[in-house]
Write an enzyme that holds these catalytic residues in place. Structure first.
Site, short mmCIF file in Angstrom:
data_model
loop_
_atom_site.label_atom_id
_atom_site.label_comp_id
_atom_site.label_asym_id
_atom_site.label_seq_id
_atom_site.Cartn_x
_atom_site.Cartn_y
_atom_site.Cartn_z
N SER A 96 35.62 38.81 38.02
CA SER A 96 36.86 38.92 38.77
C SER A 96 36.74 38.25 40.14
CB SER A 96 37.27 40.39 38.87
OG SER A 96 38.60 40.52 39.27
N ASP A 217 43.92 40.78 28.38
CA ASP A 217 43.52 41.24 29.71
C ASP A 217 44.78 41.35 30.54
OD1 ASP A 217 42.67 41.48 32.35
OD2 ASP A 217 41.04 40.03 32.16
N HIS A 246 39.98 44.07 31.15
CA HIS A 246 39.45 43.27 32.25
C HIS A 246 38.00 43.60 32.57
CE1 HIS A 246 39.88 40.64 35.68
NE2 HIS A 246 39.57 41.61 36.53
#
Length: 266
Positions: A96, A217, A246
Site C-alpha cells: 500500500s 480489492d 487489500h
C-alpha cells in the site's frame, strides 16, 4: 527523533541469508502484519522489518506533523534505516503506502534496490480524466468525517471491508493495529495518502517491479495495476493474486508467501 532511527522505528533484522529483503507495511498496520509471512523467508534472507512512524507501535511523539506532510519524509526514514544497517543492495516488498515509498526511494537510490514488489499499490486513489483510481473526492470526505466523528465505529466498519476475505482473525488483527494508532495521526496520514498523486513519477522508476494485485480489492481497482505496468519506467509485470481484499499478508499469508517467492525469482 532524538533517539536512533533503528530504535525509534523498532527495526529488526531476522534470518541469516546473504541477501537482504525488506518488508515495509502499509497504513493501519505495523511490522507484525508480516509475522505469518516472515518464517518462509528467514532461512534464505536477512529480512529487515520496521514500523512506519505513523504506526501505533511507534512513540507518537516522533510523528512530526510538519515533516510528514508528504511521502518524502517516509522515504528519508527508509533510506536512513538501510544506511544505518550498511545495506548496499536489497529486494523490497512494500504494501500500500509503502509500495509508493519504495518507488520514491528507488528513484533517489536506484542501485540500492534490486527489485521492488508492490502489493496493493496505487499512485492516486482519486478518479481523474482517463484514470480510474476508484474514488471520488466526496468518498474521501465521508471517510474523513466518519474518522473524526467516531474513530472506533469507523474502524469497526472499515476493517472488514479492507480485509475483504471472510477471515475473522485477519479482521481482528487489522482492527487491533488500527486502534493502536492515535486517531489524529491516523486521520492526518489518511489525508496525506488519499490526496497524493504520484502518477508523474512512475516513469522515473527504473528498478524492476512486480505489481501484486488482488482481483477484488475495495481500495485499489485492478485498472490501477494495469496503469502502473504501462507507466513504470523499467521492466514491470503484474502478478494477479487469486485472493480477496487489500491485506493478503493477513488473510492469506501462506499463499502470499508463495507468490512472493515467485516474484523474487522472476
Amino acid at each position: 527523533m532524538g533517539t536512533s532511527i533503528l530504535e525509534a522505528l523498532n527495526v529488526r533484522v531476522e534470518g541469516s541469508g546473504n541477501h537482504y529483503l525488506v518488508f515495509s507495511h502499509g497504513f493501519g498496520t505495523d511490522q507484525s502484519a508480516w509475522q505469518r509471512v516472515l518464517p518462509y523467508f528467514t532461512p534464505r534472507y536477512s529480512v529487515i522489518l520496521y514500523d512506519l512512524v505513523c504506526a501505533g507501535s511507534v512513540n507518537p511523539d516522533y510523528f512530526d506533523y510538519r515533516r510528514y506532510t508528504t511521502l518524502d519524509a517516509y522515504v528519508d526514514d527508509l533510506l536512513n534505516i538501510l544506511d544505518s544497517l550498511h545495506v548496499t543492495t536489497c529486494a523490497y516488498v512494500g504494501h500500500s503506502i509503502s509500495a509508493m515509498i519504495g518507488m520514491l526511494a528507488s528513484i533517489r537510490r536506484p542501485h540500492l534496490f534490486s527489485k521492488l514488489i508492490l502489493i496493493g499499490a496505487s499512485p492516486r486513489f482519486l478518479n481523474d480524466k482517463d484514470y480510474h483510481g476508484g474514488f471520488e473526492q466526496g468518498d474521501f470526505e465521508q471517510v474523513f468525517s466518519a474518522m473524526e466523528a467516531n474513530y472506533e465505529a469507523w474502524v469497526n466498519g472499515f476493517a472488514p471491508l479492507a480485509v475483504g476475505a471472510d477471515v475473522p482473525a485477519a479482521v481482528r488483527e487489522f482492527s487491533r493495529t488500527l486502534f493502536n494508532m492515535r486517531p489524529d495521526i491516523s486521520l492526518f496520514v489518511s489525508r496525506t495518502v488519499f490526496n497524493s498523486d504520484l502518477r508523474g513519477i512512475l516513469g522515473l522508476v527504473k528498478v524492476p517491479c512486480v505489481i501484486m494485485q488482488a482481483a477484488r480489492d475495495c481500495s485499489v481497482p485492478a485498472a490501477v495495476a494495469t496503469y502502473m505496468e504501462e507507466h513504470l519506467g523499467g521492466r514491470s509485470t503484474v502478478l494477479w493474486l487469486d485472493s480477496e481484499g487489500h491485506l493478503p499478508h493477513l488473510s492469506a499469508p501462506s499463499y502470499l508467501a508463495n507468490q512472493l517467492d515467485i516474484a523474487l525469482l522472476s
